[in-house]
Structures are given as C-alpha cells and as structure tokens.
Design a protein around this motif. Structure first.
Motif, short mmCIF file in Angstrom:
data_model
loop_
_atom_site.label_atom_id
_atom_site.label_comp_id
_atom_site.label_asym_id
_atom_site.label_seq_id
_atom_site.Cartn_x
_atom_site.Cartn_y
_atom_site.Cartn_z
N ARG A 25 0.76 -1.00 -0.05
CA ARG A 25 0.15 -0.08 -0.05
C ARG A 25 0.68 1.29 -0.01
O ARG A 25 0.59 2.27 -0.75
CB ARG A 25 -1.04 -0.01 1.43
N VAL A 26 1.79 1.41 0.84
CA VAL A 26 2.66 2.37 0.84
C VAL A 26 3.64 2.51 -0.47
O VAL A 26 3.60 3.79 -0.96
CB VAL A 26 3.81 2.27 2.15
N MET A 27 4.16 1.60 -0.80
CA MET A 27 4.87 1.52 -2.09
C MET A 27 3.88 1.96 -3.44
O MET A 27 4.59 2.90 -4.01
CB MET A 27 5.22 -0.15 -2.70
N GLU A 28 2.90 1.65 -3.15
CA GLU A 28 2.02 1.99 -4.50
C GLU A 28 1.48 3.41 -4.14
O GLU A 28 1.02 4.11 -5.33
CB GLU A 28 0.71 1.32 -4.58
N SER A 29 1.60 3.97 -3.25
CA SER A 29 1.07 5.26 -2.97
C SER A 29 1.87 6.47 -3.56
O SER A 29 1.43 7.50 -3.84
CB SER A 29 0.84 5.33 -1.39
N GLY A 30 3.23 6.17 -3.56
CA GLY A 30 4.07 7.22 -4.27
C GLY A 30 4.48 8.31 -3.15
O GLY A 30 4.94 9.35 -3.53
N TRP A 31 4.05 8.08 -1.80
CA TRP A 31 4.16 9.16 -0.75
C TRP A 31 4.77 8.53 0.45
O TRP A 31 4.18 7.53 1.19
CB TRP A 31 2.59 9.76 -0.27
N TYR A 32 5.99 9.09 0.68
CA TYR A 32 6.98 8.47 1.81
C TYR A 32 7.14 8.68 3.12
O TYR A 32 7.81 8.38 4.03
CB TYR A 32 7.98 7.81 0.96
N ILE A 33 6.87 10.19 3.17
CA ILE A 33 7.41 10.96 4.36
C ILE A 33 6.14 11.91 4.72
O ILE A 33 5.44 12.53 3.90
CB ILE A 33 8.48 11.66 4.26
N LEU A 34 5.72 11.76 6.01
CA LEU A 34 4.65 12.38 6.56
C LEU A 34 3.37 12.54 5.73
O LEU A 34 2.97 13.43 4.96
CB LEU A 34 5.15 13.95 6.78
#
Ligand SMILES: *Cc1c(COP(=O)(O)O)cnc(C)c1O
Length: 371
Positions: A25-34
C-alpha cells in the motif's frame, strides 16, 4: 532444544499477509514521508495510550530529546534520571546540553526510588525523566507529587513499556509527555527505527511537530532550529498492523512470565522479578539476578539457551560519561544490578515447550553457591 534469546523474524511470519499488504500500500502510494499512514498511526497510538496527542518521530532517543527541547530544557538545567537504565535515557539529557542527575532504584522493581528524588532537587532541576524499565511501570504517584511540589516536569521513557499500566492508567499518559521507541526488539517494534511522543499538552505537541520537521510548520519557512526526526510512512503502516496485536502479544508475554515465575520459584540464590499490585507490567524483558551471573550466563549458553545482560555497564561508569566525573561505587545499587542481572528469552512467540526447556536447563545448572 536450543532457544535463541529473541527471534525477530517470528512477528513477520505470524503477520506476513497483513504486513506485506501494508508494505505494498505504501509502495503504491508514491508518498513516503509525513502522509496518511503517519497521521493514522498517530491517532491510533494516541488512542491506545489514552492520550490526546501522538507525534511520530525518528527513534526513541530523539523522542526524549525532542520533548526536552520543546520544554526549553538545556544548558545549565538539571534533569533527574534513573542511575539504572539504558544509556539512551541519559543521552537525551546530554544531547540538549542539560545535566543528568542520577537516582538509585528500588531493589525489588529496578525502577527509580521515589523516596530518593527530593534530596537531589535543586533550583536548577527542570524535570524528572522516569523509565519504566523492563516493562514494569515506575511508581508514578509519589514521583508526580514531588514534581508538583517543586514545579518541575515529569517525562516518561516508555521505550520498554508499550501497553503497560500503572493503577489502571496507560504508560505514556502518566506525566507531562512520554517518549516511545519502535526499535525492532521492543514490544511494539518497527522493521527499522521509529519512535513517538505522547502527551495531553496541545502546545507541547505542536512544538514537537515543528521541531521534528526542520523547525517548520509551512514548507521552507523555518521558525526554530529544528531537526529531521520523522517516523516514515512505511514504518507507520507496518506499526499499525502490529499495534492491532499489541495487547494480545503483551498477554502472551504475561503467560511466559507466569510460567517462569512459577517454574523458577525456590531455585537457590536466584532473585526473580517482583512487582507491586498496582503495576501491570508488559515484560519487555524477564530479568533475574544471581550472584554468579557470568557463570550462569555461560552455563545456559552451553545448554543452548540464549540470555543477555541488560545492562553490563551503568551509564555513570561508561567512558562516554567520564566527563561527568562519577566513580565506581557511586550508585552502588545500580552497580550491583549491572553485575547480577540476566535476561531470559522473552517474547510473544516463545512457545510453552521452549519456556519449559529453559526452566529445566536452569534447574540443571549447578553453580558453586547455587544450592
Ligand atoms: C530502546 C531504548 C531507548 C532508545 O530507543 P531508540 O529507538 O533505540 O533510540 C531509550 N530508552 C530505553 C529505556 C530504551 O530501552
């Protein structure tokens, strides 16, 4: 049967599907900080700790130093700390330029002795940094009473106490603010470093939010000289999965502890952990004491049981703190603990067969002064 001190892969094996899904889910989101994961984790962890606010930060050490910075504690100030703790508690104090003032523990609980605090309070004392060592809550009521009387803050080091309770209240909600660590081996562990601050103080929470992110509330506008100390999205997503199991896993630790306490009672010159009725420990570590600790450590290792020493050198005798000019023999109780403590394997994934085999291995060890 050989039993390692700790199997860090076991939590992943149990929760593989959910952790893998969170990772994707995080990998696919393209958003990694805050982002959304950190925000959701902060809400969930604040609710869990029964506090109004939670701020995700880089690690447990920085959680504590950010609290001290946000309280404007620094050079010339004194912070009361346990003499008997992991060095990170002291590092937080010295990182902000303040002076750690050590206090000895109660022998039975290993935690800060409230009766010894008042005698070291000076006009420079700004806070008491309490540790719930090994997952057992410190005696907070008398500590808070001394703090209130002298107008000083109380900070909890909850790095070993996720989910513990004192008189029914959660660790992390018992002082002005608390620092947590999510180092992989802790009761709530990330797959890397992570930490958090919990507090009911909205103003303090806001200051820490700014400090953790370069001292800025609005990107590229910096109000104070801040840090880069943020829990990242991936760790937050993985921690959310594990948080949903924390109570259950702490309960499993309690069963292991109960088995040890019963199986090891009356084994010669051996001190078992004890805790007052008001304490609901979460057994981050199960620590016994023995006059011939090193021999016991070695004998168990030869029998295939991994044990560890938490901690072999107290902070006041570490070369890092030679500058504070403490001597061997200052804080004798903490010195003695460093010579006698031994941590047995402990965790939610230890099987009953494993803990039984550890108990049997201990019973078989024959040391000169044992029986
Ligand atoms: C682990 C620990 C810390 C530090 O946490 P990190 O995340 O490793 O920085 C602080 N205090 C105590 C008592 C700890 O056990």
């Amino acid at each position: 049967m050989t039993v390692p001190f700790l199997d860090l892969k076991a939590p992943y094996v149990e929760l593989k599907e959910e952790l893998d899904a969170a990772y994707r889910r995080v990998m696919e989101s393209g958003w990694y900080i805050l982002g959304r994961e950190v925000e959701a984790f902060e809400q969930e962890f604040a609710a869990y700790c029964e506090t109004k606010h939670c701020i995700g930060v880089g690690n447990g050490l920085e959680a504590l130093s950010l609290i001290l910075r946000a309280m404007e504690i620094g050079p010339g100030d004194e912070v009361i700390v346990p003499a008997n703790t992991y060095i990170a508690t002291w590092l937080a104090v010295t990182h902000v330029g303040a002076t750690p003032v050590p206090v000895e523990p109660v022998e039975q609980t290993y935690n800060l002795d409230p009766a010894l605090i008042e005698q070291v309070v000076t006009p420079k004392t700004k806070a008491i940094l309490v540790v719930h060592l090994y997952g057992q809550p410190a005696d907070m009521d008398p500590i808070n009473a001394v703090a209130q009387k002298h107008g000083i803050k109380v900070i909890e080091d909850c790095a070993q106490a996720h989910g513990g309770r004192y008189k029914g209240r959660r660790a992390g909600s018992l002082g002005n603010a608390a620092g947590f660590s999510f180092y992989p081996g802790k009761n709530l562990g990330a797959i890397g470093d992570g930490g958090a601050v919990t507090t009911n103080d909205a103003e303090l929470a806001e200051r820490i939010r700014i400090l953790r992110n370069y001292g800025s509330r609005i990107k590229y506008h910096n109000e104070v000289v801040g840090y880069n100390s943020r829990l990242d999205e991936l760790q937050a997503a993985l921690l959310r999965v594990k948080l949903s199991r924390l109570d259950e896993w702490n309960e499993r630790r309690r069963l292991v502890a109960a088995q040890y306490l019963q199986g090891l009672r009356g084994q010669g010159q051996f001190s078992l952990p004890s805790f007052p009725d008001w304490a609901e420990p979460v057994w981050h570590l199960f620590v016994v004491r023995h006059g011939q600790r090193d021999a016991l450590h070695k004998a168990l290792g030869e029998a295939g049981v991994g044990t560890m020493i938490h901690y072999p050198v107290p902070p006041h005798l570490q070369p890092a703190y030679a500058g504070l000019k403490f001597n061997d023999g200052d804080f004798p109780m903490s010195g003695r603990m460093a010579r006698e403590v031994l941590s047995l394997p402990m965790g939610p994934h230890l099987t009953e067969a494993e803990s039984s085999s550890i108990i049997n291995a201990i019973k078989k060890v024959r040391l000169a002064s044992w029986m």
